[in-house]
Each structure stands twice: as structure tokens, then as C-alpha cells.
Design an enzyme around this catalytic site. Structure first.
Site, PDB file in Angstrom:
ATOM      1  N   SER A 192       0.833  -1.212   0.000  1.00 51.75           N
ATOM      2  CA  SER A 192       0.000   0.000   0.000  1.00 51.75           C
ATOM      3  C   SER A 192       0.861   1.253   0.000  1.00 51.75           C
ATOM      4  CB  SER A 192      -0.878   0.012   1.262  1.00 51.75           C
ATOM      5  OG  SER A 192      -1.576   1.231   1.364  1.00 51.75           O
ATOM      6  N   TYR A 205      -2.143  -0.974  10.428  1.00 54.22           N
ATOM      7  CA  TYR A 205      -2.254  -1.401   9.026  1.00 54.22           C
ATOM      8  C   TYR A 205      -1.016  -0.972   8.239  1.00 54.22           C
ATOM      9  CZ  TYR A 205      -4.071  -1.305   4.189  1.00 54.22           C
ATOM     10  OH  TYR A 205      -4.259  -1.466   2.837  1.00 54.22           O
TER      11      TYR A 205
HETATM   12  P1  NAD Z   1     -11.704  -5.924  -0.628  1.00 53.95           P
HETATM   13  O1  NAD Z   1     -12.489  -5.806   0.595  1.00 53.95           O
HETATM   14  O2  NAD Z   1     -12.429  -6.039  -1.912  1.00 53.95           O
HETATM   15  O3  NAD Z   1     -10.714  -7.150  -0.555  1.00 53.95           O
HETATM   16  C1  NAD Z   1     -10.107  -7.562   0.629  1.00 53.95           C
HETATM   17  C2  NAD Z   1     -10.386  -9.036   0.733  1.00 53.95           C
HETATM   18  O4  NAD Z   1      -9.610  -9.582   1.791  1.00 53.95           O
HETATM   19  C3  NAD Z   1     -11.818  -9.368   1.091  1.00 53.95           C
HETATM   20  O5  NAD Z   1     -12.618  -9.496  -0.061  1.00 53.95           O
HETATM   21  C4  NAD Z   1     -11.681 -10.686   1.815  1.00 53.95           C
HETATM   22  O6  NAD Z   1     -12.005 -11.766   0.966  1.00 53.95           O
HETATM   23  C5  NAD Z   1     -10.209 -10.764   2.152  1.00 53.95           C
HETATM   24  N1  NAD Z   1     -10.023 -11.007   3.583  1.00 53.95           N
HETATM   25  C6  NAD Z   1      -9.995 -10.101   4.574  1.00 53.95           C
HETATM   26  N2  NAD Z   1      -9.847 -10.725   5.754  1.00 53.95           N
HETATM   27  C7  NAD Z   1      -9.788 -12.057   5.488  1.00 53.95           C
HETATM   28  C8  NAD Z   1      -9.641 -13.202   6.275  1.00 53.95           C
HETATM   29  N3  NAD Z   1      -9.500 -13.127   7.610  1.00 53.95           N
HETATM   30  N4  NAD Z   1      -9.635 -14.408   5.659  1.00 53.95           N
HETATM   31  C9  NAD Z   1      -9.775 -14.491   4.334  1.00 53.95           C
HETATM   32  N5  NAD Z   1      -9.888 -13.431   3.508  1.00 53.95           N
HETATM   33  C10 NAD Z   1      -9.902 -12.233   4.103  1.00 53.95           C
HETATM   34  O7  NAD Z   1     -10.730  -4.664  -0.652  1.00 53.95           O
HETATM   35  P2  NAD Z   1      -9.440  -4.338  -1.534  1.00 53.95           P
HETATM   36  O8  NAD Z   1      -9.223  -2.896  -1.338  1.00 53.95           O
HETATM   37  O9  NAD Z   1      -9.538  -4.881  -2.894  1.00 53.95           O
HETATM   38  O10 NAD Z   1      -8.274  -5.073  -0.745  1.00 53.95           O
HETATM   39  C11 NAD Z   1      -7.324  -5.896  -1.364  1.00 53.95           C
HETATM   40  C12 NAD Z   1      -5.947  -5.547  -0.851  1.00 53.95           C
HETATM   41  O11 NAD Z   1      -5.597  -4.253  -1.296  1.00 53.95           O
HETATM   42  C13 NAD Z   1      -5.819  -5.528   0.680  1.00 53.95           C
HETATM   43  O12 NAD Z   1      -4.610  -6.166   1.051  1.00 53.95           O
HETATM   44  C14 NAD Z   1      -5.727  -4.041   0.993  1.00 53.95           C
HETATM   45  O13 NAD Z   1      -5.020  -3.819   2.169  1.00 53.95           O
HETATM   46  C15 NAD Z   1      -4.986  -3.573  -0.223  1.00 53.95           C
HETATM   47  N6  NAD Z   1      -5.057  -2.137  -0.478  1.00 53.95           N
HETATM   48  C16 NAD Z   1      -6.264  -1.566  -0.727  1.00 53.95           C
HETATM   49  C17 NAD Z   1      -6.308  -0.203  -0.974  1.00 53.95           C
HETATM   50  C18 NAD Z   1      -7.621   0.475  -1.250  1.00 53.95           C
HETATM   51  O14 NAD Z   1      -7.655   1.701  -1.205  1.00 53.95           O
HETATM   52  N7  NAD Z   1      -8.694  -0.253  -1.529  1.00 53.95           N
HETATM   53  C19 NAD Z   1      -5.137   0.554  -0.969  1.00 53.95           C
HETATM   54  C20 NAD Z   1      -3.930  -0.070  -0.726  1.00 53.95           C
HETATM   55  C21 NAD Z   1      -3.902  -1.414  -0.483  1.00 53.95           C
END
Ligand code: NAD
Ligand code: MG
Length: 300
Positions: A192, A205
Site C-alpha cells: 500500500s 495497518y
Molecule cells: P476488498 O475488501 O475487496 O478485498 C479484501 C479481501 O480480503 C476481502 O474481499 C476478503 O475476501 C479478504 N479477507 C480479509 N480478511 C480475510 C480473512 N481473515 N480471511 C480471508 N480473507 C480475508 O478490498 P481491496 O481494497 O480490494 O483489498 C485488497 C488488498 O488491497 C488488501 O490487502 C488491501 O489492504 C490492499 N489495499 C487496498 C487499498 C484500497 O484503497 N482499496 C489501498 C492499498 C492497499
């Protein structure tokens, strides 16, 4: 208009003004409840056979960035196993539908990754369902940004879940997957912008994402001699269920507006970085690095 210009225009259209309508969900959040529903490249991503015959496990592949990666990988010719939490069954099935419509094999591997046993089981189920594994995308993640900002706002329940989801699970899944990965395989972490420009309200985080960068470099060193490449993608603010499920509405209304490009990104705008890093030909000499997809935030 060209295919490329069409794609760019479709993605920009969604949130050109920056910010979103106020909305709230409970974790882990669902795609269907989002306004607007994110763009995962469903109507725009065009594959070119870059991952023909590859077999990929994507954690958190049900929604958000993971769904966009699943769609892109499938259209590039890969079979895909989708790991997710059981309460996200409807999102996982939607993603599975996109994988199958791309003509590829898709496998659902539900389970809560905060437990090491479950991490091992998810990898075993994916390997069995796909008949092997050569791409691992460690993408599942969690944060909590609804309490008071800073160290005094940290609650044990959330800190524990953040560390176990974002860091411990990545270690256990990678450990379980590594024996299955042949030379030419690729591991991709989702880190991130928070690893470089941390927000006080995401203290725990941000630390896990910085740790993942460290893990990426260190794993690249230890797995390089086996022909396994290890890299990371560092997204900026991306419109996914994680956001309305874990942030207050005030932060949703302005989400992404403070980036140099002035808006949040869509999941479909992040997926091409994963395709590049997964590709055994395009990224054959790329390991131990991080690609930022941040709308302008620096990842160095
Ligand atoms: P999202 O909610 O669509 O995806 C996150 C997924 O993590 C969930 O769908 C879930 O299936 C999975 N998850 C969470 N806890 C879990 C658990 N205990 N067991 C199994 N699965 C679990 O959101 P996203 O933003 O697409 O997130 C994906 C990645 O991107 C994450 O690592 C997040 O930290 C990272 N990220 C997101 C952003 C943003 O702004 N959306 C920015 C930087 C990094
Ligand atoms: Mg989800």
C-alpha cells in the site's frame, strides 16, 4: 476510438469529481451494496494470452482489487482459485462467473485466513482444484479506520485481526504454496501507499504493509535461486468494499480526492500491474520490487 482510449475513459468516468456518496457497511463488505459499484474491468479488460495455461491463487479474490486481478488473469489465459471469507460467498460466485465466462477453470476456496491451519487448507484446496500452482497473489487484507486516530485509538480486537490477516496469513500461505511453485513462478504481494506515507489513523495497518515490502525483498532473495520471482503492488486509494466497510462516512466522501490525480482509482486500473508481474516473459527479470499504482503518491 481505440480500445485503449475506451478503457481509460470508462475508468475515469466513474469518479472524475473525486469522493463518493456517504455510505457504510460492516466488514468484510459486499460489492453489490456499493454506490457506485466498482469497475473491475468487466467491460474493458482485453487479454493477450500473457498467462496462457498458468494457475493462480488469489486471496481476497472475491471483490475489489482481487476480483479485477481474477478477471484480468482469466482473460490472459490463467485458471484461478479464489480465496475469500465464507460471508462473501455471493461476491466470490460473481467473480467465479467472470473467470468461467473467460473460458477458464475457476475454483472457490473459502476460509478465514487468520488461522494458520486454514491458510494451509486453502492452498491445498487451490492446488487440488487447479492441478498445480505457479502464481500466488497475497491480496487479502483488513484495516479499521473508525475509531480515534493514533496509538490511543488502537483496540486489541482490530490490531490482532490486522496483523494476522495482513502479515501472518501471508507468511503461512506463502510457506504452504512454495513447495508447489516451479521455476518461472511468481509471488505478488498487495502492499500500500500506506507503507510509504502512513496515516496516523491506520497505524497498525501501515506497519503491516511496510513489513510486506520487507518480506518481498527478503523472499525474492531466498526464492530467486529456485527461479521464483517475488514482487509487490502498492495501490493508493482504490474504490473497493474494504473502504465503506472500515472507514467513517466522512472519509468516504473525500476518499482519493487528495491524490495528485484528484480521485480514487478503480480496481480495474490496478490489475494490469499484477498481470505484468505474473507474466513469465514480460517480467522474467523483475523480482524484489514494488510497483506503485497510487494516482501520484510516491512509493520510494
Ligand atoms: P476488498 O475488501 O475487496 O478485498 C479484501 C479481501 O480480503 C476481502 O474481499 C476478503 O475476501 C479478504 N479477507 C480479509 N480478511 C480475510 C480473512 N481473515 N480471511 C480471508 N480473507 C480475508 O478490498 P481491496 O481494497 O480490494 O483489498 C485488497 C488488498 O488491497 C488488501 O490487502 C488491501 O489492504 C490492499 N489495499 C487496498 C487499498 C484500497 O484503497 N482499496 C489501498 C492499498 C492497499
Ligand atoms: Mg470481499
Amino acid at each position: 476510438m481505440s480500445e485503449i482510449a475506451d478503457h481509460a475513459e470508462a475508468l475515469v468516468r466513474h469518479d472524475a469529481k473525486g469522493g463518493f456518496p456517504p455510505q457504510q457497511q460492516e466488514p468484510p463488505g459486499l460489492t453489490s451494496a456499493m454506490d457506485p459499484v466498482p469497475d473491475h474491468g468487466e467491460d474493458t479488460y482485453v487479454g493477450h494470452g500473457k498467462l496462457e495455461g498458468r494457475k493462480a491463487l488469489i486471496t481476497g479474490g472475491d471483490s475489489g482489487i482481487g476480483r479485477a486481478v481474477a478477471i484480468a488473469f482469466a482473460r490472459e489465459g490463467a485458471d484461478v482459485a479464489i480465496s475469500y471469507l465464507p460471508e462473501e460467498q455471493s461476491d466470490a460466485e460473481d467473480t467465479l462467473g467472470w473467470v468461467r465466462r473467460a473460458g477458464r477453470n475457476g475454483v472457490l476456496v473459502p476460509g478465514d485466513l487468520v488461522e494458520r491451519d486454514t491458510c494451509q487448507q486453502v492452498v491445498a484446496d487451490a492446488v487440488e482444484g487447479l492441478g498445480g500452482l505457479d502464481i500466488l497473489v497475497n491480496n487479502a487484507g483488513y484495516h479499521w479506520d473508525r475509531g480515534p486516530s493514533g496509538i490511543e485509538g488502537l483496540e486489541p480486537e482490530h490490531v490482532e485481526r490486522v496483523l494476522r490477516t495482513n502479515l501472518h496469513a501471508v507468511i503461512w500461505i506463502t510457506q504452504a504454496a512454495e513447495p508447489h511453485l516451479a521455476p518461472g513462478s511468481s509471488i505478488i504481494m498487495t502492499t500500500s501507499i500506506q507503507a510509504y506515507d502512513p496515516s496516523p489513523s491506520l497505524l497498525d495497518y501501515a506497519a503491516t504493509k511496510a513489513a510486506l515490502n520487507n518480506l518481498t525483498v527478503n523472499l525474492a532473495a531466498s526464492l530467486g535461486p529456485k527461479g521464483i520471482r517475488v514482487n509487490a503492488v502498492a495501490p493508493g486509494p482504490i474504490w473497493t468494499p474494504l473502504q465503506p466497510a472500515t472507514r467513517g462516512t466522512d472519509k468516504i466522501e473525500t476518499f482519493g480526492a487528495d491524490t495528485p490525480l484528484g480521485r480514487a482509482g478503480q480496481p480495474g486500473e490496478v490489475a494490469p500491474a499484477y498481470v505484468f508481474l505474473a507474466s513469465p516473459s514480460d517480467a522474467s527479470y523483475v523480482s524484489g520490487t514494488v510497483i506503485g499504482v497510487t494516482g501520484g503518491g510516491a512509493v520510494f
